[in-house]
Design a protein around this motif. Structure first.
Motif, PDB file in Angstrom:
ATOM      1  N   SER A 307      53.023  41.877  42.011  1.00 30.64           N
ATOM      2  CA  SER A 307      53.765  41.009  40.280  1.00 30.64           C
ATOM      3  C   SER A 307      54.163  39.941  40.016  1.00 30.64           C
ATOM      4  O   SER A 307      53.891  39.631  38.891  1.00 30.64           O
ATOM      5  N   LEU A 308      55.016  39.138  40.841  1.00 31.07           N
ATOM      6  CA  LEU A 308      56.099  38.521  40.168  1.00 31.07           C
ATOM      7  C   LEU A 308      55.419  37.089  41.022  1.00 31.07           C
ATOM      8  O   LEU A 308      54.666  36.257  39.991  1.00 31.07           O
ATOM      9  N   ARG A 311      52.589  36.922  37.458  1.00 26.10           N
ATOM     10  CA  ARG A 311      53.925  36.771  36.629  1.00 26.10           C
ATOM     11  C   ARG A 311      53.570  35.496  36.261  1.00 26.10           C
ATOM     12  O   ARG A 311      54.046  34.328  35.020  1.00 26.10           O
ATOM     13  N   LYS A 315      49.710  33.477  32.382  1.00 28.67           N
ATOM     14  CA  LYS A 315      50.321  34.382  30.626  1.00 28.67           C
ATOM     15  C   LYS A 315      49.537  35.441  30.872  1.00 28.67           C
ATOM     16  O   LYS A 315      48.329  35.440  31.078  1.00 28.67           O
ATOM     17  N   PRO A 317      50.078  39.951  31.195  1.00 26.42           N
ATOM     18  CA  PRO A 317      50.285  41.161  32.137  1.00 26.42           C
ATOM     19  C   PRO A 317      50.094  41.537  32.865  1.00 26.42           C
ATOM     20  O   PRO A 317      49.376  40.957  33.211  1.00 26.42           O
ATOM     21  N   ILE A 318      51.013  42.127  33.849  1.00 28.81           N
ATOM     22  CA  ILE A 318      50.481  41.831  35.591  1.00 28.81           C
ATOM     23  C   ILE A 318      49.336  43.079  35.712  1.00 28.81           C
ATOM     24  O   ILE A 318      48.641  42.361  36.753  1.00 28.81           O
ATOM     25  N   ASP A 342      44.431  35.297  30.592  1.00 29.27           N
ATOM     26  CA  ASP A 342      43.600  36.576  29.084  1.00 29.27           C
ATOM     27  C   ASP A 342      42.664  36.751  28.749  1.00 29.27           C
ATOM     28  O   ASP A 342      42.467  37.639  28.199  1.00 29.27           O
TER      29      ASP A 342
END
Length: 480
Positions: A307-308, A311, A315, A317-318, A342
């Protein structure tokens, strides 16, 4: 010419080294079983401060000797040496049976010697579990490594028309772990003269009988329809070959769990679709839930780390959610770690519109090998199939199984075609047969065929085999 023929016969004889295979399997079994009991004992020694007691090493080593003897004898009686022709799931089944029965014999032996109370129950039970696991893995590794050599397997003659024999020869070569190795081909119509995938052709029946006698080949594969058996005089084939394998080319059923029945001289075949049976579905769901909970407990640090990284890398969402088709075609939201930028869909259309070769690749595989939409972290995550981890949530929710057919997109429904009836009867899986057998190299149609195979041949054993293969595929970084 005669010298070349004699050399080919000698080569065939030298390549049939079943004794070498048996010796290798014996060594692997002895090593893995010994390691299982030693490992179990070592764990018990480390737990002495917590559990108390004393480990009696002389008794353990004496027990190991008898345990090895029982296991090897039972494995021999159950056809595990050399075990040619056994599918992986059948070999797993036999290993569990052999190890379990050997454990019972060891328990009876210790009881009769009045040593049962002195032998640690913890070591006894853990040895049984580790013996099954180590013996399976050892045999899988051995077959995977050594089945590449020409001396591995049983030499077989393939008999049938070129049309029917060619795909069978291909499958025999691809299924090398089975150990059925085509060394000669004979066309009963005597119309085909060229080798098929390197398998030499025998021109006529007389030459075939002479070559087979010289080479000592005792197995034949007959690829034509049953009604054609009488056309080539089956009796001569029966007299020459003590072992005959008939290929049912158009059998409309699963092949792993068929059972033959004698109806007063008439052959009947029974098959079962386990995955469509209510009792089997409950068993599968229970096992899936247990394994899913274990995996979530083990992998939560990986969730945090990925997740880190996602992120920080780009850019967006995880997690990435996408509508997929579930059981009975009911759509559900599938969760994955985001591995693309994205604006991935816009990038895809740009690539497909500007690159005809990429468009053809996407139409065939429904994915791109070198996908420009994938982020730097996404490439690493995909390589080790870590993007699939959030689908454990889908499994808990009941949208998916841990193991099952691929989860298809709604827009792919028209292309699924007739396969829809069988594939949509079960829940999709995070991993499955096509992921471990075909992976990304398979076309869309081949994936459908592999999914149908999984549903038609499902058993707990097949799921266990897929779990083992999945771990291996992930470790090798081949993706799912």
């Amino acid at each position: 010419m005669q010298k070349k023929e004699n050399k080919r016969i000698r080569t065939t004889l030298l390549e049939n080294r079943s004794r070498v295979v048996i010796a290798l399997l014996l060594l692997v079994d002895i090593f893995t079983i010994s390691m299982a009991m030693i490992t179990a004992t070592g764990i018990r020694v480390m737990l002495v401060p917590l559990m108390g007691g004393v480990v009696n090493w002389p008794l353990i080593l004496n027990g190991l000797i008898f345990y090895l003897i029982f296991t090897i004898i039972l494995a021999w009686l159950n056809g595990l040496y050399p075990g040619f022709g056994l599918a992986a799931v059948h070999e797993m089944q036999k290993v569990l049976y052999v190890v379990s029965l050997a454990s019972v014999f060891l328990g009876v032996f210790l009881f009769l010697q009045q040593l049962a109370l002195a032998f640690s129950r913890f070591i006894f039970i853990l040895t049984w579990f580790l013996s099954v696991l180590f013996m399976m893995l050892g045999r899988f590794a051995l077959r995977n490594r050594f089945s590449r050599f020409k001396w591995w397997g049983i030499p077989m003659v393939v008999i049938g028309s070129q049309e029917n024999a060619t795909p069978v020869i291909e499958k025999l070569i691809q299924s090398r772990r089975l150990g059925f190795r085509p060394v000669f081909y004979y066309d009963p119509q005597e119309t085909h003269a060229e080798p098929i995938h390197g398998v030499p052709v025998i021109k006529n029946k007389q030459d075939l009988q002479e070559v087979v006698k010289e080479a000592g080949v005792k197995h034949v594969v007959f690829t034509d329809h049953f009604e054609n058996v009488t056309n080539i005089n089956f009796h001569w084939m029966r007299d020459v070959f003590p072992n005959i394998l008939f290929v049912l080319k158009t059998a409309p059923f699963g092949s792993l769990w068929v059972r033959t029945i004698d109806l007063h001289g008439t052959l009947a075949i029974e098959t079962n679709y386990h995955l469509l049976n209510k009792r089997e579905i409950i068993i599968k769901r229970t096992l899936d839930m247990i394994l899913t909970l274990i995996l979530l407990l083990l992998t939560w640090p990986v969730f945090v780390m990925l997740s880190l990284l996602i992120r920080l890398d780009s850019k967006g969402p995880i997690l990435y959610t996408q509508m997929r088709l579930g059981k009975n075609g009911v759509p559900f939201k599938s969760f994955k770690f985001r591995t693309m930028f994205d604006n991935a869909e816009e990038k895809l259309q740009e690539v497909l519109n500007s690159n005809p070769e990429a468009q053809r690749e996407y139409e065939k595989y429904h994915k791109l090998a070198d996908d420009p939409r994938v982020t730097r972290v996404g490439k690493f995550i995909r390589r080790y199939s870590l993007d699939e981890l959030p689908q454990l949530i889908n499994t808990l929710k009941g949208d998916m199984n841990l193991i099952g057919p691929r989860s298809y997109l709604p827009r792919e429904l028209p292309e699924i075609g007739d396969y829809t009836k069988i594939i949509m009867k079960v829940k999709p899986g995070i991993t499955g047969w096509w992921q471990v057998m075909g992976r990304n190299a398979t076309s869309f149609k081949e994936r459908l065929q592999l999914d149908e195979y999984y549903i038609s041949n499902w058993s707990i054993w097949l799921d266990i085999y897929i779990v083992i293969k999945t771990v291996w595929v992930i470790i090798k970084g081949q993706g799912l």
